[in-house]
Design a protein around this motif. Structure first.
Motif, PDB file in Angstrom:
ATOM      1  N   ASN A 162       0.832  -1.194   0.000  1.00 38.19           N
ATOM      2  CA  ASN A 162       0.000   0.000   0.000  1.00 38.19           C
ATOM      3  C   ASN A 162       0.876   1.258   0.000  1.00 38.19           C
ATOM      4  O   ASN A 162       0.619   2.199  -0.767  1.00 38.19           O
ATOM      5  N   LEU A 196       1.361   4.267  -2.776  1.00 38.90           N
ATOM      6  CA  LEU A 196       1.243   5.702  -2.529  1.00 38.90           C
ATOM      7  C   LEU A 196       2.432   6.461  -3.113  1.00 38.90           C
ATOM      8  O   LEU A 196       2.271   7.533  -3.711  1.00 38.90           O
ATOM      9  N   ASN A 203      -7.750   3.709  -1.655  1.00 37.30           N
ATOM     10  CA  ASN A 203      -6.545   4.203  -2.332  1.00 37.30           C
ATOM     11  C   ASN A 203      -6.527   3.808  -3.804  1.00 37.30           C
ATOM     12  O   ASN A 203      -6.072   4.576  -4.653  1.00 37.30           O
ATOM     13  N   TYR A 261      -8.679   6.199  -5.611  1.00 36.44           N
ATOM     14  CA  TYR A 261      -8.010   7.465  -5.880  1.00 36.44           C
ATOM     15  C   TYR A 261      -7.143   7.372  -7.138  1.00 36.44           C
ATOM     16  O   TYR A 261      -7.119   8.304  -7.958  1.00 36.44           O
TER      17      TYR A 261
END
Length: 343
Positions: free
Chosen positions: A202, A206, A237, A240
């Motif tokens: 994760n 990012l 996420n 996004y």
């Protein structure tokens, strides 16, 4: 005869006091057994009975707080931890529990205050510094967060899971500081301890997202979701990333799923607001972004996107205030053109 009678009364009082203490401890023990079995109603009853016998019984107040904490009733948990600390200001467990509850309630300054107080009483506990690092991260006090994680690592034992958790959170702070290469190196080292930890992927996602490597970001976040399919933050996420790729249908599906799994995820409402900005549904965007900000004012870039929503809705003064807040938080999103509109 009078002296003997007074002696009998004295012995009776001693016996009664001992009986009361035994009853208090029995209620506490039964409450602990019920809590271990997750029988919350029984646990609440037993702790309550102990408190009736001894109104300032810090252990019972603390354990009762944990009953509510386990049920995610954080407001009620806080009330009980407050009473535990009031009864025993040096009670480390109650201070740490109150700090954890403040963290869940997004009262990060209060969490920091309790953690620093706990450290002043017992400065050699790794978990206290770890939670302090988490709290400083939320407050965007990144240098202090790094320092806290490093102090936690110094005091940590040989447990690899604990070492990895510290390494990943330290890397997350590096990510927030835009120190992407350092963060990647730390995450790669953490993966050597256990390459099945989803938060590694994760966080790598990012980083790749920030660097504009969206294909790599999707690959990493998909791996995180494969390892932890019920983690709402990972799904959000990915939503996004889909927003950045203008794949709005996929983005909406992921964001809605994330909200369904965790209605308290302020980041998901931020992303839903960005989705509505992309759809030019500005009133809906303002509503979602306002909700995100009210839930957690430290959500990354929420003030920038809320400023856009205000601007498109003709609320120039509110927009400018949000843009100023975005600059204050160093979001690096507000452009020179937007600043001109606020002069």
């Amino acid at each position: 005869m009078k002296i003997v009678w007074q002696l009998v009364i004295f012995l009776f009082l001693l016996t009664a006091c001992g009986s009361k203490e035994e009853r208090i401890q029995k209620f506490l023990l039964n409450g602990n057994i019920a809590s271990k079995e997750r029988n919350w109603d029984q646990a609440t009853y037993y702790y309550g009975e102990a408190i009736l016998l001894e109104p300032c019984f810090a252990d019972a107040w603390n354990n009762l707080g944990t009953v509510y904490f386990q049920q995610k009733n954080f407001e009620k948990a806080m009330e009980n931890y407050e009473k535990a600390v009031s009864c025993n200001p040096q009670f480390i467990n109650a201070l740490l529990n109150r700090a954890n509850t403040a963290y869940e309630l997004k009262e990060y300054y209060k969490a920091v205050s309790d953690l620093e107080r706990a450290i002043s009483i017992k400065p050699d506990t790794s978990v206290t510094y770890f939670t302090l690092g988490l709290s400083y991260t939320k407050l965007r006090e990144f240098s202090k967060a790094l320092d806290a994680f490093e102090k936690s690592a110094e005091r940590a034992g040989p447990d690899k899971k604990q070492q990895q958790e510290l390494a990943v959170n330290h890397a997350i702070v590096r990510y927030y500081l835009k120190q992407y290469d350092s963060a990647k190196l730390e995450l790669q080292a953490a993966a050597k301890l256990n390459d099945l930890e989803p938060n590694i992927y994760n966080t790598l996602s990012l980083i790749e997202t920030e660097q504009g490597h969206l294909k790599e970001a999707i690959n990493y976040i998909n791996e995180a979701i494969r390892l932890a399919p019920n983690q709402s933050y990972y799904v959000n996420n990915r939503g996004y990333i889909y927003l950045l790729q203008n794949e709005l249908a996929k983005a909406e599906a992921d964001i809605n799923e994330s909200i369904s799994k965790d209605p308290e995820n302020a980041w998901a409402y931020r992303n839903k607001g960005i989705f509505y900005l992309a759809k030019k549904e500005f009133e809906q965007a303002e509503r979602m972004l306002t909700q995100s900000w009210r839930m957690d004012p430290f959500v990354d870039r929420v003030h920038y996107y809320l400023g856009l929503a205000y601007l498109y809705n003709g609320k120039r003064d509110l927009a400018c205030a949000s843009f100023r807040k975005s600059k204050e938080l160093n979001d690096r999103m507000v452009t020179a053109d937007l600043i001109k509109q606020c002069k």
